[in-house]
Design a protein around this motif. Structure first.
Motif, PDB file in Angstrom:
ATOM      1  N   GLY A   2       0.801  -1.216   0.000  1.00 43.96           N
ATOM      2  CA  GLY A   2       0.000   0.000   0.000  1.00 43.96           C
ATOM      3  C   GLY A   2       0.833   1.264   0.000  1.00 43.96           C
ATOM      4  O   GLY A   2       2.073   1.239   0.078  1.00 43.96           O
ATOM      5  N   LYS A   3       0.133   2.392  -0.059  1.00 45.72           N
ATOM      6  CA  LYS A   3       0.799   3.697  -0.095  1.00 45.72           C
ATOM      7  C   LYS A   3       1.647   3.945   1.152  1.00 45.72           C
ATOM      8  O   LYS A   3       2.749   4.466   1.058  1.00 45.72           O
ATOM      9  CB  LYS A   3      -0.234   4.813  -0.224  1.00 45.72           C
ATOM     10  N   VAL A   4       1.103   3.576   2.311  1.00 45.38           N
ATOM     11  CA  VAL A   4       1.827   3.823   3.558  1.00 45.38           C
ATOM     12  C   VAL A   4       3.111   3.009   3.605  1.00 45.38           C
ATOM     13  O   VAL A   4       4.170   3.518   3.986  1.00 45.38           O
ATOM     14  CB  VAL A   4       0.940   3.517   4.788  1.00 45.38           C
ATOM     15  N   GLU A   5       3.040   1.744   3.196  1.00 39.87           N
ATOM     16  CA  GLU A   5       4.236   0.895   3.192  1.00 39.87           C
ATOM     17  C   GLU A   5       5.293   1.438   2.229  1.00 39.87           C
ATOM     18  O   GLU A   5       6.480   1.461   2.553  1.00 39.87           O
ATOM     19  CB  GLU A   5       3.886  -0.550   2.816  1.00 39.87           C
ATOM     20  N   LEU A   7       5.603   4.581   1.312  1.00 40.05           N
ATOM     21  CA  LEU A   7       6.120   5.819   1.889  1.00 40.05           C
ATOM     22  C   LEU A   7       7.098   5.520   3.023  1.00 40.05           C
ATOM     23  O   LEU A   7       8.147   6.164   3.130  1.00 40.05           O
ATOM     24  CB  LEU A   7       4.959   6.687   2.387  1.00 40.05           C
ATOM     25  N   LEU A   8       6.788   4.514   3.840  1.00 40.72           N
ATOM     26  CA  LEU A   8       7.694   4.131   4.927  1.00 40.72           C
ATOM     27  C   LEU A   8       9.014   3.614   4.368  1.00 40.72           C
ATOM     28  O   LEU A   8      10.083   3.986   4.855  1.00 40.72           O
ATOM     29  CB  LEU A   8       7.046   3.079   5.830  1.00 40.72           C
ATOM     30  N   ARG A   9       8.958   2.791   3.341  1.00 35.30           N
ATOM     31  CA  ARG A   9      10.204   2.293   2.716  1.00 35.30           C
ATOM     32  C   ARG A   9      11.035   3.442   2.163  1.00 35.30           C
ATOM     33  O   ARG A   9      12.247   3.469   2.319  1.00 35.30           O
ATOM     34  CB  ARG A   9       9.892   1.304   1.595  1.00 35.30           C
ATOM     35  N   ARG A  10      10.358   4.373   1.525  1.00 35.65           N
ATOM     36  CA  ARG A  10      11.065   5.538   0.977  1.00 35.65           C
ATOM     37  C   ARG A  10      11.712   6.333   2.110  1.00 35.65           C
ATOM     38  O   ARG A  10      12.875   6.720   2.025  1.00 35.65           O
ATOM     39  CB  ARG A  10      10.071   6.397   0.195  1.00 35.65           C
ATOM     40  N   PHE A  11      10.970   6.570   3.185  1.00 33.25           N
ATOM     41  CA  PHE A  11      11.493   7.293   4.339  1.00 33.25           C
ATOM     42  C   PHE A  11      12.713   6.589   4.921  1.00 33.25           C
ATOM     43  O   PHE A  11      13.728   7.225   5.205  1.00 33.25           O
ATOM     44  CB  PHE A  11      10.387   7.419   5.396  1.00 33.25           C
ATOM     45  N   LEU A  12      12.637   5.279   5.106  1.00 35.73           N
ATOM     46  CA  LEU A  12      13.739   4.528   5.708  1.00 35.73           C
ATOM     47  C   LEU A  12      14.978   4.484   4.825  1.00 35.73           C
ATOM     48  O   LEU A  12      16.078   4.287   5.327  1.00 35.73           O
ATOM     49  CB  LEU A  12      13.278   3.111   6.066  1.00 35.73           C
ATOM     50  N   GLU A  22       5.437  14.740   2.565  1.00 34.15           N
ATOM     51  CA  GLU A  22       5.530  13.290   2.709  1.00 34.15           C
ATOM     52  C   GLU A  22       5.638  12.909   4.185  1.00 34.15           C
ATOM     53  O   GLU A  22       5.029  11.930   4.627  1.00 34.15           O
ATOM     54  CB  GLU A  22       6.729  12.744   1.934  1.00 34.15           C
ATOM     55  N   MET A  23       6.399  13.706   4.948  1.00 36.70           N
ATOM     56  CA  MET A  23       6.539  13.429   6.381  1.00 36.70           C
ATOM     57  C   MET A  23       5.201  13.587   7.085  1.00 36.70           C
ATOM     58  O   MET A  23       4.844  12.773   7.946  1.00 36.70           O
ATOM     59  CB  MET A  23       7.586  14.353   7.005  1.00 36.70           C
ATOM     60  N   ILE A  24       4.450  14.615   6.737  1.00 35.51           N
ATOM     61  CA  ILE A  24       3.121  14.812   7.327  1.00 35.51           C
ATOM     62  C   ILE A  24       2.256  13.581   7.074  1.00 35.51           C
ATOM     63  O   ILE A  24       1.618  13.050   7.983  1.00 35.51           O
ATOM     64  CB  ILE A  24       2.442  16.082   6.761  1.00 35.51           C
ATOM     65  N   ASN A  25       2.237  13.102   5.834  1.00 36.03           N
ATOM     66  CA  ASN A  25       1.431  11.936   5.489  1.00 36.03           C
ATOM     67  C   ASN A  25       1.880  10.693   6.245  1.00 36.03           C
ATOM     68  O   ASN A  25       1.049   9.907   6.719  1.00 36.03           O
ATOM     69  CB  ASN A  25       1.460  11.677   3.982  1.00 36.03           C
ATOM     70  N   LEU A  26       3.181  10.509   6.370  1.00 39.81           N
ATOM     71  CA  LEU A  26       3.707   9.345   7.083  1.00 39.81           C
ATOM     72  C   LEU A  26       3.323   9.404   8.565  1.00 39.81           C
ATOM     73  O   LEU A  26       2.809   8.421   9.119  1.00 39.81           O
ATOM     74  CB  LEU A  26       5.231   9.267   6.934  1.00 39.81           C
ATOM     75  N   LEU A  27       3.550  10.539   9.187  1.00 38.34           N
ATOM     76  CA  LEU A  27       3.228  10.665  10.611  1.00 38.34           C
ATOM     77  C   LEU A  27       1.727  10.545  10.861  1.00 38.34           C
ATOM     78  O   LEU A  27       1.306   9.955  11.854  1.00 38.34           O
ATOM     79  CB  LEU A  27       3.790  11.968  11.172  1.00 38.34           C
ATOM     80  N   ARG A  28       0.918  11.079   9.965  1.00 38.32           N
ATOM     81  CA  ARG A  28      -0.544  10.927  10.101  1.00 38.32           C
ATOM     82  C   ARG A  28      -0.943   9.457  10.065  1.00 38.32           C
ATOM     83  O   ARG A  28      -1.846   9.049  10.790  1.00 38.32           O
ATOM     84  CB  ARG A  28      -1.262  11.681   8.990  1.00 38.32           C
TER      85      ARG A  28
END
Length: 86
Positions: A2-5, A7-12, A22-28
């Motif tokens: 999914g989108k969250v996964e 985004l988390l992979r991209r962040f990591l 992107e950080m706002i979306n991840l933290l939300r």
């Protein structure tokens, strides 16, 4: 995946072009809300998870929207310390 996964992979992976939005979306997705602290807060923002009472503070990037590498590392450390990510 999914989108969250994604985004988390991209962040990591700590890309140099990870944006504040992107950080706002991840933290939300982890239950954090951006605290509205008024006109005098400047570029300093807080993200609060009301369920756990955990707060993440950072400076909004400017003039470009990309977060600095130290910010990504600090946020990752906080999320790992509190058990949000493993």
């Amino acid at each position: 995946m999914g989108k969250v996964e994604k985004l988390l992979r991209r962040f990591l992976s700590k890309p140099k072009d990870f944006t504040y939005d992107e950080m706002i979306n991840l933290l939300r997705s982890f239950g954090y809300e951006e605290a509205k602290t008024g006109k005098t807060s400047g570029s300093r923002v807080a993200f609060i998870n009301h369920k756990t009472k955990h707060i993440i503070r950072l400076h909004k990037p400017h003039p470009k929207p990309e977060l600095k590498q130290y910010q990504l590392k600090d946020i990752e450390d906080e999320l790992r310390r509190t058990g949000v990510i493993k």
